[in-house]
Design a protein around this motif. Structure first.
Motif, short mmCIF file in Angstrom:
data_model
loop_
_atom_site.label_atom_id
_atom_site.label_comp_id
_atom_site.label_asym_id
_atom_site.label_seq_id
_atom_site.Cartn_x
_atom_site.Cartn_y
_atom_site.Cartn_z
N ALA A 159 0.83 -1.17 0.01
CA ALA A 159 -0.03 0.12 -0.08
C ALA A 159 0.85 1.22 0.03
O ALA A 159 0.18 2.27 -0.62
CB ALA A 159 -0.92 0.07 1.29
N ASN A 160 2.25 1.14 0.54
CA ASN A 160 3.08 2.36 0.42
C ASN A 160 4.08 2.20 -0.30
O ASN A 160 4.93 3.09 -0.32
CB ASN A 160 3.62 2.51 1.98
N GLY A 161 4.17 1.33 -1.27
CA GLY A 161 5.32 1.09 -2.26
C GLY A 161 6.24 0.90 -1.77
O GLY A 161 7.52 1.14 -2.24
N ILE A 162 6.56 0.38 -0.47
CA ILE A 162 7.97 -0.21 -0.04
C ILE A 162 7.98 -1.80 -0.53
O ILE A 162 7.17 -2.45 -0.63
CB ILE A 162 7.65 -0.51 1.43
N LYS A 163 9.37 -1.86 -1.28
CA LYS A 163 9.67 -2.98 -1.84
C LYS A 163 10.90 -3.58 -1.30
O LYS A 163 11.29 -4.67 -2.16
CB LYS A 163 9.86 -2.57 -3.42
N ARG A 164 11.28 -3.27 -0.20
CA ARG A 164 12.35 -4.01 0.31
C ARG A 164 12.15 -4.33 1.58
O ARG A 164 11.65 -3.75 2.70
CB ARG A 164 13.74 -2.92 0.57
N LEU A 165 12.42 -5.76 2.00
CA LEU A 165 12.11 -6.29 3.39
C LEU A 165 12.98 -7.38 3.60
O LEU A 165 13.69 -8.23 3.12
CB LEU A 165 10.69 -7.21 3.08
N ILE A 166 13.21 -7.15 4.99
CA ILE A 166 14.26 -8.09 5.71
C ILE A 166 13.41 -8.74 6.51
O ILE A 166 12.82 -8.23 7.45
CB ILE A 166 15.56 -7.40 6.05
N PHE A 167 13.48 -10.36 6.63
CA PHE A 167 12.44 -10.95 7.63
C PHE A 167 13.35 -11.90 8.31
O PHE A 167 14.34 -12.62 7.79
CB PHE A 167 11.66 -11.93 6.67
N THR A 168 13.42 -11.78 9.59
CA THR A 168 14.10 -12.70 10.62
C THR A 168 13.25 -14.07 10.79
O THR A 168 12.19 -13.93 11.45
CB THR A 168 14.34 -12.14 11.82
N SER A 169 13.68 -15.00 10.07
CA SER A 169 13.14 -16.47 10.02
C SER A 169 13.83 -17.04 11.30
O SER A 169 14.13 -16.45 12.14
CB SER A 169 13.19 -17.21 8.93
N SER A 170 13.97 -18.36 11.04
CA SER A 170 14.78 -19.21 12.35
C SER A 170 14.98 -20.46 11.41
O SER A 170 14.94 -21.07 10.68
CB SER A 170 13.84 -19.44 13.22
#
Length: 329
Positions: A98-109
């Motif tokens: 919705a905000n046009g943010i296209k970079r994500l860092i996700f802490t999985s495990s």
């Protein structure tokens, strides 16, 4: 650059904000259901179950870092793992879009691999043994499907091992507290290797990925090298604190019997206890993971594993701090 942390009021998020604020040209906003004790002025109240609030607060962001998770061993009902970890991922992606943010860092495990695996790398078979690991894997699958439909996004998944450091109150802290207090007893032989991640290094790696600015879909195991055995961890702790560590051991089967006993007690009393069969199993398991991909990325951790252990022990369990705690009480 504006970095939006989702679920950044806890242990990892607070240290990450510390690190990001050291980088010129970066602004930080934290969205969490709880206010940040250290950074209330940077925090907006929001829940990963409410994508509209996430979208409202994350306007103007350039990078999102998703830290929010249910991760304790004893969460009840278990559906909470999937509500927060899986649906929370969907809501985060919806708010970002919705905000046009296209970079994500996700802490999985690394819990997605299961226990006692043979040094798995990022392409190893997935075999989670509990609901936490299963929910983290399902969240990764949601993200993978999203990326296939949004190939212009930059997505980095970090699968860290157990994270320890100053201010942490998790399983490693409880173990070190037992050792420092002379209440530790080894379960099993202690030859099992334990990959661990020091907080000062993992948050620096997240900052490294933020500044890297690449487009693509990458997965990274994260652990600090070289791996300690459980015996190594106990020995180093004794050396750093100047304490003689008890050498008594009990067999694994007896430790598991005790763990099941605490499970029963927790069920009867409806209380969360520090000892359980799951924690005994995890303590005795080999949790060693291949981190060659991180090493090949050019990232250099600022601390060795032993330096990280020393920093935590001296802050949390040094004689000086213990005397100060007694005085304060």
């Amino acid at each position: 650059m504006k970095i939006v942390l989702i679920g950044g009021s806890g242990f990892v998020g607070t240290h990450l904000i510390d690190r990001l604020l050291e980088i010129p040209g970066i602004d930080v906003l934290n969205i969490d259901k709880n206010n940040s004790e250290k950074y209330p002025e940077l925090t907006r109240i929001g829940n990963v179950m409410d994508w509209q609030t996430l979208a409202h607060h994350s306007k103007g962001g350039n990078v999102a870092v998703l830290l929010a998770a249910e991760h304790r061993d004893d969460v009840s009902p278990t559906s909470l793992y999937y509500d927060i970890n899986v649906e929370g991922m969907r809501n985060t992606l919806k708010a970002m879009d919705a905000n046009g943010i296209k970079r994500l860092i996700f802490t999985s495990s690394v819990a997605v691999y299961g226990l006692d695996k043979d040094n798995p790398n990022e392409t190893a078979a997935i075999d989670p043994f509990n609901d936490y690991g299963k929910s983290k894997w399902q969240a990764e699958q949601v993200l993978n499907v999203w990326y296939r439909n949004h190939p212009d996004w930059d997505i980095s998944i970090i699968r860290p091992t157990v994270i320890f450091g100053e201010g942490n109150r998790g399983n490693v802290y409880n173990l070190l507290k037992q050792i420092a207090g002379g209440q530790f007893m080894m379960i099993g032989k202690g030859n099992n290797k334990k990959s661990m991640s020091y907080i000062g290094n993992i948050v620096t790696f997240i900052a490294f990925l933020i500044e890297k600015k690449t487009i693509g879909y990458e997965i990274y195991n994260y652990a600090d090298q070289p791996d300690f055995t459980t015996k190594d961890l106990v020995r180093h702790t004794g050396e750093i604190l100047g304490k003689k560590i008890p050498t008594a051991r009990i067999p694994y089967w007896l430790g598991m019997m005790g763990g099941y006993g605490f499970d029963t007690l927790a069920f009867i009393t409806r209380k969360k206890l520090n000892i359980s069969s799951v924690r005994v199993k995890k303590f005795c398991a080999t949790t060693q993971f291949d981190v060659g991909k991180v090493q090949a990325s050019g990232f250099v951790p600022p601390f060795t594993l032993k330096e990280g252990l020393k920093r935590m022990l001296e802050m949390e369990f040094s004689n000086a701090n213990n005397r100060q705690d007694t005085t304060n009480r």
